[in-house]
Scaffold this motif. Structure first.
Motif, PDB file in Angstrom:
ATOM      1  N   LYS A 164       0.839  -1.195   0.000  1.00 38.59           N
ATOM      2  CA  LYS A 164       0.000   0.000   0.000  1.00 38.59           C
ATOM      3  C   LYS A 164       0.876   1.248   0.000  1.00 38.59           C
ATOM      4  O   LYS A 164       2.067   1.194   0.321  1.00 38.59           O
ATOM      5  N   CYS A 165       0.241   2.350  -0.318  1.00 44.04           N
ATOM      6  CA  CYS A 165       0.951   3.630  -0.380  1.00 44.04           C
ATOM      7  C   CYS A 165       1.686   3.923   0.929  1.00 44.04           C
ATOM      8  O   CYS A 165       2.832   4.373   0.925  1.00 44.04           O
ATOM      9  N   CYS A 209       3.008   9.346  -1.266  1.00 42.02           N
ATOM     10  CA  CYS A 209       3.053   8.239  -0.305  1.00 42.02           C
ATOM     11  C   CYS A 209       4.055   8.483   0.830  1.00 42.02           C
ATOM     12  O   CYS A 209       4.305   7.584   1.641  1.00 42.02           O
ATOM     13  N   ASP A 234      -1.432  -2.884  -4.117  1.00 42.92           N
ATOM     14  CA  ASP A 234      -2.806  -2.394  -4.193  1.00 42.92           C
ATOM     15  C   ASP A 234      -2.798  -1.081  -4.977  1.00 42.92           C
ATOM     16  O   ASP A 234      -2.709   0.009  -4.404  1.00 42.92           O
ATOM     17  N   ASP A 290      -5.183   1.781  -4.064  1.00 41.84           N
ATOM     18  CA  ASP A 290      -4.797   2.573  -2.901  1.00 41.84           C
ATOM     19  C   ASP A 290      -3.755   3.626  -3.287  1.00 41.84           C
ATOM     20  O   ASP A 290      -3.843   4.791  -2.862  1.00 41.84           O
ATOM     21  N   LYS A 324      -5.510   6.390  -5.351  1.00 42.82           N
ATOM     22  CA  LYS A 324      -6.337   7.243  -4.500  1.00 42.82           C
ATOM     23  C   LYS A 324      -5.490   8.299  -3.803  1.00 42.82           C
ATOM     24  O   LYS A 324      -5.851   9.481  -3.758  1.00 42.82           O
ATOM     25  N   ASN A 325      -4.354   7.892  -3.276  1.00 44.37           N
ATOM     26  CA  ASN A 325      -3.476   8.834  -2.571  1.00 44.37           C
ATOM     27  C   ASN A 325      -2.879   9.871  -3.515  1.00 44.37           C
ATOM     28  O   ASN A 325      -2.749  11.048  -3.158  1.00 44.37           O
TER      29      ASN A 325
END
Length: 324
Positions: free
Chosen positions: A159-160, A183, A293, A296, A299-300
């Protein structure tokens, strides 16, 4: 005496005719920064041969690989200076002349290589390349898939948030910085030739590049995890200088366009096939391949990296995303 002069002039004319024919042949220089083993070069050589063949030898093209005529910034400048006629170069350099075209490097704008190729046939592509031509004078003829960029590290980046505080080497191009910075990573613009040593010595902990580059530069020797972040579907443009393009007849412009677009498609096909093979090959070498992901990460990026800070327009991003 008159007969002798007639024979003499006839001989001179016979000699002059093939010389005039030979002078009608135009030699062009095609430059890029990639190695001779890479599809960008092998397909450029193929294109050079096809251009000569399809123009009945009126144009010959010499291809200069591996920065023989200068680094990427140099060959871009060479289009204007007249030291080179054709180049292969990234949109990050085109964006220096026309910032809007740089939106194509914004993370997750393209879904995959097929989406990139569909974009290259779209109205928004025509609009952006026309804007570049108006700003620079030079003509983008074709676009080739370079590879999808992924992050390597010595830990999984699922994930980020896993990138928080990570020291990662990223090219000094604004759009390349968007994902790592969104991130929370610490980016370092280390020269490409020094990345392997920087990873080996721990100067940086991670880097990002297409799988083909990770293989070619042997980054897998100094990293344990290949994280399939897929944050940028990278690409290169084939560009003809303003001077050369303006001198081509409509017939020759059509030939150059057809050949260069065929070469781009051929190179793209080879790169896509190689990427598919490399995932398994890296696993076979003992590396951990992580299915990150990407939703994710995306989105960030959208929340934390605005289009305006890079000089891009959201409408362009939306138009490209909508291409089917």
């Amino acid at each position: 005496m008159l007969r002798k002069y007639a024979v003499l002039f006839g001989t001179i004319a016979a000699i002059a005719m093939p010389m005039a024919s030979a002078s009608a042949q135009t030699a062009l220089k095609w430059a890029h920064v990639y190695e001779t083993s890479e599809p960008f070069h092998t397909e450029s050589v193929w294109a050079a041969e096809e251009i000569k063949k399809r123009t009945d030898g009126r144009y010959t093209v010499d291809v200069f690989p591996a920065s023989q005529l200068g680094k990427e910034a140099d060959i871009n400048q060479g289009l204007t200076l007249g030291t080179v006629d054709i180049i292969i170069s990234g949109s990050s350099f085109a964006a220096r002349e026309y910032p809007r075209i740089g939106v194509t490097y914004y993370p997750y704008i393209f879904r995959d290589a097929d989406h990139l190729l569909a974009y290259a046939k779209s109205d928004i592509y025509k609009e952006l390349t026309a804007g570049y031509e108006e700003a620079s004078g030079h003509h983008i003829v074709a676009t080739t898939y370079y590879g999808t960029r992924h992050a390597t590290a010595n830990k999984p980046l699922e994930k980020c948030a896993d990138m928080q505080g990570l020291k990662i080497r990223v090219p000094d191009v604004p759009a390349y910085l968007a994902m790592p910075r969104a991130c929370g990573a610490n980016t370092a613009p280390i020269a490409f030739a020094e990345v392997y040593l920087a990873l080996q010595q721990g100067t940086v902990e991670a880097q990002e590049n297409p799988l083909t580059t990770i293989e070619a530069k042997k980054f897998y020797e100094v990293q344990t995890h290949i994280n399939l972040t897929g944050h940028i579907v990278d690409h290169l443009n084939t560009i003809v200088s303003q001077t050369r393009w303006s001198q081509l007849s409509d017939e020759d412009k059509a030939i150059f366009t057809e050949v260069m677009q065929e070469a781009a498609a051929r190179a793209t096909e080879k790169i896509v096939a190689r990427e598919q093979e490399l995932v398994q090959e890296f696993k076979d070498k003992g590396l951990t391949v992580v299915e990150s992901d990407t939703a994710d990460f995306e989105k960030n990026v959208l929340e934390k990296a605005t289009f305006e800070e890079f000089g891009y327009e959201k409408a362009d991003w939306e138009a490209i995303r909508a291409v089917k």
